[in-house]
Design a protein around this motif. Structure first.
Motif, PDB file in Angstrom:
ATOM      1  N   ASP A   1      28.918  47.096  47.062  1.00  0.00           N
ATOM      2  CA  ASP A   1      28.730  45.827  47.787  1.00  0.00           C
ATOM      3  C   ASP A   1      29.320  44.663  46.988  1.00  0.00           C
ATOM      4  N   PHE A   2      29.164  44.745  45.682  1.00  0.00           N
ATOM      5  CA  PHE A   2      29.703  43.693  44.811  1.00  0.00           C
ATOM      6  C   PHE A   2      31.232  43.629  44.939  1.00  0.00           C
ATOM      7  N   TYR A   3      31.886  44.799  44.885  1.00  0.00           N
ATOM      8  CA  TYR A   3      33.354  44.818  45.030  1.00  0.00           C
ATOM      9  C   TYR A   3      33.768  44.352  46.424  1.00  0.00           C
ATOM     10  N   LEU A   4      32.979  44.755  47.426  1.00  0.00           N
ATOM     11  CA  LEU A   4      33.321  44.341  48.798  1.00  0.00           C
ATOM     12  C   LEU A   4      33.238  42.819  48.932  1.00  0.00           C
ATOM     13  N   GLU A   5      32.276  42.221  48.246  1.00  0.00           N
ATOM     14  CA  GLU A   5      32.155  40.757  48.281  1.00  0.00           C
ATOM     15  C   GLU A   5      33.371  40.114  47.589  1.00  0.00           C
ATOM     16  N   ASN A   6      33.829  40.728  46.491  1.00  0.00           N
ATOM     17  CA  ASN A   6      35.076  40.249  45.864  1.00  0.00           C
ATOM     18  C   ASN A   6      36.197  40.246  46.895  1.00  0.00           C
ATOM     19  N   GLY A   7      36.294  41.354  47.628  1.00  0.00           N
ATOM     20  CA  GLY A   7      37.357  41.500  48.631  1.00  0.00           C
ATOM     21  C   GLY A   7      37.228  40.443  49.715  1.00  0.00           C
TER      22      GLY A   7
ATOM     23  N   THR B   1      45.116  42.780  55.862  1.00  0.00           N
ATOM     24  CA  THR B   1      44.411  43.964  56.386  1.00  0.00           C
ATOM     25  C   THR B   1      43.508  44.472  55.269  1.00  0.00           C
ATOM     26  N   GLY B   2      42.435  45.168  55.630  1.00  0.00           N
ATOM     27  CA  GLY B   2      41.543  45.741  54.622  1.00  0.00           C
ATOM     28  C   GLY B   2      40.609  44.693  54.053  1.00  0.00           C
ATOM     29  N   GLY B   3      40.048  45.021  52.871  1.00  0.00           N
ATOM     30  CA  GLY B   3      39.127  44.076  52.244  1.00  0.00           C
ATOM     31  C   GLY B   3      37.765  44.040  52.918  1.00  0.00           C
ATOM     32  N   GLY B   4      37.540  44.915  53.912  1.00  0.00           N
ATOM     33  CA  GLY B   4      36.241  44.970  54.585  1.00  0.00           C
ATOM     34  C   GLY B   4      35.568  46.309  54.335  1.00  0.00           C
ATOM     35  N   ASP B   5      36.175  47.380  54.802  1.00  0.00           N
ATOM     36  CA  ASP B   5      35.635  48.732  54.617  1.00  0.00           C
ATOM     37  C   ASP B   5      36.392  49.456  53.512  1.00  0.00           C
ATOM     38  N   SER B   6      36.997  48.705  52.641  1.00  0.00           N
ATOM     39  CA  SER B   6      37.894  49.272  51.634  1.00  0.00           C
ATOM     40  C   SER B   6      37.976  48.317  50.440  1.00  0.00           C
ATOM     41  N   PRO B   7      38.306  48.834  49.267  1.00  0.00           N
ATOM     42  CA  PRO B   7      38.468  47.927  48.118  1.00  0.00           C
ATOM     43  C   PRO B   7      39.841  47.267  48.070  1.00  0.00           C
ATOM     44  N   TYR B   8      40.727  47.580  49.003  1.00  0.00           N
ATOM     45  CA  TYR B   8      42.087  47.053  48.947  1.00  0.00           C
ATOM     46  C   TYR B   8      42.369  46.030  50.037  1.00  0.00           C
ATOM     47  N   LEU B   9      43.150  45.007  49.646  1.00  0.00           N
ATOM     48  CA  LEU B   9      43.646  44.013  50.605  1.00  0.00           C
ATOM     49  C   LEU B   9      45.153  44.229  50.706  1.00  0.00           C
TER      50      LEU B   9
ATOM     51  N   ARG C   1      33.339  39.039  39.043  1.00  0.00           N
ATOM     52  CA  ARG C   1      33.352  37.898  39.980  1.00  0.00           C
ATOM     53  C   ARG C   1      34.090  36.726  39.347  1.00  0.00           C
ATOM     54  N   GLU C   2      33.852  36.539  38.063  1.00  0.00           N
ATOM     55  CA  GLU C   2      34.491  35.432  37.353  1.00  0.00           C
ATOM     56  C   GLU C   2      36.013  35.530  37.461  1.00  0.00           C
ATOM     57  N   ASN C   3      36.546  36.718  37.214  1.00  0.00           N
ATOM     58  CA  ASN C   3      38.000  36.889  37.283  1.00  0.00           C
ATOM     59  C   ASN C   3      38.526  36.744  38.703  1.00  0.00           C
ATOM     60  N   VAL C   4      37.749  37.216  39.672  1.00  0.00           N
ATOM     61  CA  VAL C   4      38.195  37.113  41.065  1.00  0.00           C
ATOM     62  C   VAL C   4      38.258  35.631  41.473  1.00  0.00           C
ATOM     63  N   LEU C   5      37.234  34.869  41.102  1.00  0.00           N
ATOM     64  CA  LEU C   5      37.232  33.440  41.463  1.00  0.00           C
ATOM     65  C   LEU C   5      38.372  32.716  40.759  1.00  0.00           C
ATOM     66  N   GLU C   6      38.606  33.097  39.508  1.00  0.00           N
ATOM     67  CA  GLU C   6      39.707  32.492  38.743  1.00  0.00           C
ATOM     68  C   GLU C   6      41.057  32.859  39.392  1.00  0.00           C
ATOM     69  N   ALA C   7      41.195  34.115  39.799  1.00  0.00           N
ATOM     70  CA  ALA C   7      42.438  34.557  40.441  1.00  0.00           C
ATOM     71  C   ALA C   7      42.668  33.774  41.729  1.00  0.00           C
ATOM     72  N   ILE C   8      41.608  33.558  42.489  1.00  0.00           N
ATOM     73  CA  ILE C   8      41.742  32.801  43.745  1.00  0.00           C
ATOM     74  C   ILE C   8      42.264  31.392  43.448  1.00  0.00           C
ATOM     75  N   GLU C   9      41.710  30.752  42.423  1.00  0.00           N
ATOM     76  CA  GLU C   9      42.159  29.399  42.067  1.00  0.00           C
ATOM     77  C   GLU C   9      43.631  29.406  41.687  1.00  0.00           C
ATOM     78  N   ARG C  10      44.023  30.406  40.914  1.00  0.00           N
ATOM     79  CA  ARG C  10      45.442  30.474  40.469  1.00  0.00           C
ATOM     80  C   ARG C  10      46.359  30.735  41.670  1.00  0.00           C
ATOM     81  N   LEU C  11      45.930  31.596  42.588  1.00  0.00           N
ATOM     82  CA  LEU C  11      46.771  31.880  43.762  1.00  0.00           C
ATOM     83  C   LEU C  11      46.936  30.608  44.594  1.00  0.00           C
ATOM     84  N   LYS C  12      45.845  29.864  44.722  1.00  0.00           N
ATOM     85  CA  LYS C  12      45.915  28.614  45.503  1.00  0.00           C
ATOM     86  C   LYS C  12      46.956  27.671  44.906  1.00  0.00           C
TER      87      LYS C  12
END
Ligand code: MLT
Length: 407
Positions: free
Chosen positions: A319-325, A340-348, A393-404
């Motif tokens: 669930d934690f990884y799915l929330e990252n997705g 596509t993905g990122g819902g029932d899968s760990p990949y986007l 989660r920290e890295n995912v949030l950081e990655a989102i900021e960098r992508l933006k």
């Protein structure tokens, strides 16, 4: 004179994830201070479930004394694990699979790669495109293809998976094939297949004496009700399908190594004269000859996944990884990307509307974020990148900021 297996010369010099690792390491060397966030290879980051750790500690203690010491185990796996697998993953879900149809191994990658040894060299193989490279490369190594031409190997049938078909190919595109590899939830696209779509494949395989090799390594990520977790949810699949399961993503076992393969009794292939040959005894023979089983400690750890605590703990991590997705998908969609993905899968699977290696390099160089270029998974993967949800989660949030910032 020693002759090499020349089929290896047909294959790309390095495995996709090895090539990416080289590029990332070159970037890190050139930029020693860069804090690289790895969302490329689907490698887990969260620790093992406490129930698993406890069981493995106890198993180490067993090995420390004469009374409970275990040497070689059964090549097919210990009964304590096979019985849990059959009950929890199949029978409790109304699926007819018995413990002696389960073969415990050191992971789905090896089994997906090894299974083709059971088939004649002339069988016609179909794979999705894009595709997990192991299905393709192992058949190239076995000599079932010609040399790669424009990113495809002559001799293989490629089933194009794209937005138009929801990344689920139709059996009609596999006409004349004997073996088809299907992976749902899909690696790399993150797409799922409905029961109707899989049933169509099962009906096709039974009608054509063909075999489905079903990779269900990501089934534990399914949250949408009604999406099949196993090919054996489809009527008739016992006579036309082998299924691969993995604890790598289900329970954080990428480093521990354990998974299993289901080969039902009565599943047949055919000798050249048409005589049916059962595959299960062949796989038993193969495993007893070439494999000595996953370790006792590992299998005790895997058994603990099936305890009530183990199930709850593993589900919480997924669930934690799915929330990252979910967070990354939302952010990318807000930036205007189709995902596509990122819902029932760990990949986007992100449509980047351009060259996928260029996009990969841009994210690596400008954002210090590692992804996987879609072209690495096949011709039809061009124009996409794959992002994995496995990180803190920290890295995912950081990655989102960098992508933006860079997109
Ligand atoms: C992937 O990133 O595609 C997977 O981690 C590879 C694997 O499971 O072998």
């Amino acid at each position: 004179m020693l002759h090499v297996n020349e089929n290896y010369s047909k294959i790309q010099a390095s495995y996709l994830f090895t090539e990416i690792a080289h590029r990332v390491s070159a970037h890190q060397q050139a930029n020693p201070d860069a804090k690289i966030i790895r969302l490329g290879i689907g490698d887990v980051t969260e620790p093992l479930a406490p129930a698993v750790v406890e069981a493995m500690h106890k198993a180490v203690d067993d090995e420390a004394g004469r009374k409970d010491f275990h040497g070689y185990g059964p090549e097919q796996g210990y009964a304590f694990l096979r019985e849990k697998v059959a009950k929890v993953d199949f029978q409790d879900r109304g699926i007819d699979i018995a413990a002696d149809e389960i073969f415990i191994s050191d992971g789905a990658k090896c089994d997906c790669g090894n299974i083709q040894e059971l088939f004649g060299n002339d069988v016609k193989i179909a794979v999705g495109d894009p595709v997990y490279p192991v299905y393709v490369d192992t058949n190239v190594m076995a000599g079932r293809t010609g040399k790669s031409e424009n990113g495809r190997y002559p001799g293989l049938t490629y089933l194009t998976c794209n937005a138009a078909n929801g990344f689920v190919p139709d059996p009609e595109t596999a006409a004349g094939c004997d073996v088809v590899y299907l992976c749902y939830p899909n690696n790399p696209t993150g797409a799922v297949a409905t029961k109707e779509q899989l049933q169509k494949w099962v009906d096709w395989a039974n009608a054509n004496k063909a075999l489905i090799l079903f990779d269900a390594a990501y089934e534990a990520f399914i949250r949408t009700p009604g999406i099949p977790h196993s090919i054996y949810e489809c009527e008739g699949a016992r006579t036309c399908a082998i299924e691969f399961r993995s604890y790598s993503k289900t329970a954080g076992f990428t480093g521990i190594r354990c998974g299993y393969t289901v080969v039902p009794k009565g599943l047949m292939a055919y000798a050249a004269d048409g005589t049916p040959v059962e595959l299960r005894p062949m796989w038993t023979r193969r495993q007893t000859t070439k494999f000595n089983g996953a370790s006792y400690i590992t299998q005790r750890g895997a058994e603990a996944i099936y305890s009530a605590e183990g199930q709850a703990q593993c589900k919480a991590t997924i669930d934690f990884y799915l929330e990252n997705g979910r967070l990354m998908k939302e952010a990318l969609q807000a930036l205007g990307y189709t995902v596509t993905g990122g819902g029932d899968s760990p990949y986007l699977w992100v449509d980047v509307k351009g060259d996928s290696w260029e996009f990969f390099d841009k994210l690596l160089k400008e954002a210090n974020v590692v992804t996987t270029p879609g072209a690495g998974f096949g011709k039809a993967g061009e124009g996409y990148i794959r992002i994995s949800s496995f990180n803190s989660r920290e890295n995912v949030l950081e990655a989102i900021e960098r992508l933006k910032k860079v997109l």
